[in-house]
Motif scaffolding. Structure first.
Motif, short mmCIF file in Angstrom:
data_model
loop_
_atom_site.label_atom_id
_atom_site.label_comp_id
_atom_site.label_asym_id
_atom_site.label_seq_id
_atom_site.Cartn_x
_atom_site.Cartn_y
_atom_site.Cartn_z
N ILE A 1 42.98 12.61 86.41
CA ILE A 1 41.84 11.79 86.82
C ILE A 1 40.52 12.45 86.45
N VAL A 2 40.42 13.75 86.63
CA VAL A 2 39.18 14.44 86.24
C VAL A 2 38.98 14.31 84.73
N GLY A 3 40.07 14.41 83.97
CA GLY A 3 39.97 14.22 82.52
C GLY A 3 39.52 12.81 82.16
N VAL A 4 40.09 11.82 82.82
CA VAL A 4 39.71 10.42 82.57
C VAL A 4 38.25 10.20 82.98
N PHE A 5 37.86 10.76 84.10
CA PHE A 5 36.48 10.65 84.58
C PHE A 5 35.51 11.22 83.54
N PHE A 6 35.83 12.39 83.01
CA PHE A 6 34.98 13.02 82.01
C PHE A 6 34.94 12.20 80.72
N LEU A 7 36.10 11.78 80.24
CA LEU A 7 36.15 11.03 78.98
C LEU A 7 35.45 9.69 79.09
N ALA A 8 35.52 9.05 80.27
CA ALA A 8 34.84 7.77 80.45
C ALA A 8 33.33 7.93 80.32
N MET A 9 32.77 8.99 80.91
CA MET A 9 31.34 9.22 80.78
C MET A 9 30.98 9.63 79.36
N LEU A 10 31.81 10.43 78.74
CA LEU A 10 31.52 10.86 77.37
C LEU A 10 31.54 9.66 76.42
N ALA A 11 32.54 8.80 76.56
CA ALA A 11 32.64 7.64 75.68
C ALA A 11 31.49 6.67 75.91
N SER A 12 31.16 6.40 77.18
CA SER A 12 30.08 5.45 77.46
C SER A 12 28.74 5.99 76.98
N SER A 13 28.49 7.28 77.17
CA SER A 13 27.22 7.85 76.71
C SER A 13 27.14 7.87 75.19
N ALA A 14 28.28 8.10 74.52
CA ALA A 14 28.29 8.08 73.05
C ALA A 14 27.99 6.69 72.52
N ILE A 15 28.61 5.68 73.13
CA ILE A 15 28.40 4.30 72.68
C ILE A 15 26.94 3.90 72.88
N LEU A 16 26.38 4.25 74.02
CA LEU A 16 24.99 3.89 74.31
C LEU A 16 24.00 4.66 73.44
N SER A 17 24.40 5.80 72.91
CA SER A 17 23.49 6.64 72.13
C SER A 17 23.43 6.25 70.66
N PHE A 18 24.37 5.45 70.19
CA PHE A 18 24.40 5.10 68.78
C PHE A 18 23.14 4.34 68.34
N SER A 19 22.41 3.77 69.29
CA SER A 19 21.23 2.99 68.94
C SER A 19 20.04 3.85 68.52
#
Length: 285
Positions: free
Chosen positions: A118-136
């Motif tokens: 769960i901690v891994g999923v929690f971390f990856l979810a934030m990493l993925a969402s921040s990466a997607i939002l940063s592409f702009s």
């Protein structure tokens, strides 16, 4: 040996599915997940405004490093994680059935594995969402953009730079991995503390204790106590590296080893507790 491995995977996956089902059906998990996503959005938008105002060209790798190195807004995300994990284990009668079908040891292994996942999923979810939002607003490319600005304008060394100088000794990917390891171990230690106190029959105290440790740098005037080290000083790569002038990576390695020792001690204490505790949950699912 292969058949034994399959049986191990089967019981562990079944136990994890049970824990995961209870966890995802908790209202506090859903609310905290939404809260964390909103905090991640605010973090990215704040970084975007800063980049646009400075008119820098920055790359995705170094930008992700900055997010990780800040703990994705450490206090807020860590507090949300502790609330999300506060019901571990879910105190329902199904846990009694799981202990009977598996064993006390396997039941504990399933809980520890659930924490790790769960901690891994929690971390990856934030990493993925921040990466997607940063592409702009990031520019295609790799490496450290500060190095390019320094080569183009030596006076840039006198300005506030995008990342700390020490981390530019390694590539952005390696920097992200190292920062991720530190943050992951910090969160795992917090979650293990919550699980340990929950096994002692005081789950709410475990949450309060973990959050109190997280907020010690705010609740006490640590500046007036020279030499004192607080948990927040070891929560992120940047916080650890800032404590020494030289051999920063060696110091980080020592801190990582310290996390491993502390987590191993917590696992030993949890094993002893589960071996001797009266496992009897009476609440309905």
């Amino acid at each position: 040996m292969l058949e034994k491995g399959r049986r191990c995977v089967k019981w562990l996956s079944s136990a994890l599915y049970g824990h995961f089902s209870f966890w995802t059906h908790s209202l506090r998990t859903i609310l905290m997940a939404v809260f964390v996503l909103l905090m991640t959005y605010m973090l990215v938008r704040s970084k975007e405004n800063s980049i646009l105002s400075s008119q820098f060209n920055v790359y995705i790798g170094e930008t992700l490093f900055i997010y990780i190195d800040s703990g994705f807004n450490l206090i807020m995300t860590s507090a949300a994680l502790t609330v999300m994990m506060s019901e571990l284990p879910k105190r329902v009668s199904y846990q009694n059935y799981m202990v009977v079908r598996l064993s006390r040891y396997k039941w504990l292994v399933s809980l520890v594995s659930f924490c790790l996942v769960i901690v891994g999923v929690f971390f990856l979810a934030m990493l993925a969402s921040s990466a997607i939002l940063s592409f702009s607003f990031v520019t295609s490319g790799g490496g450290w953009s500060d190095m390019e600005r320094l080569s183009a304008d030596p006076d840039y060394a006198q300005q506030a730079q995008y990342v700390a100088e020490y981390i530019r000794e390694v590539p952005p990917f390696a920097a992200c991995v190292l920062a991720s390891a530190v943050l992951y171990l910090f969160w795992i230690t917090m979650v293990f503390l919550i699980l340990f106190f929950s096994l002692l029959g005081a789950p709410n105290f475990g949450v309060m204790f973990a959050i109190s440790l997280l907020l010690l740098n705010i609740t006490i005037l640590f500046e007036s106590l020279p030499g004192i080290k607080l948990p927040s000083h070891f929560a992120t790569l940047g916080a650890i590296a800032s404590q020494v002038e030289k051999n920063k990576f060696e110091y980080v390695a020592k801190v990582i080893c310290g996390y491993i020792v502390v987590d191993a001690l917590l696992l030993v204490l949890m094993t002893v507790r589960v071996k001797n505790m009266d496992i009897r949950f009476i609440a309905k699912e």
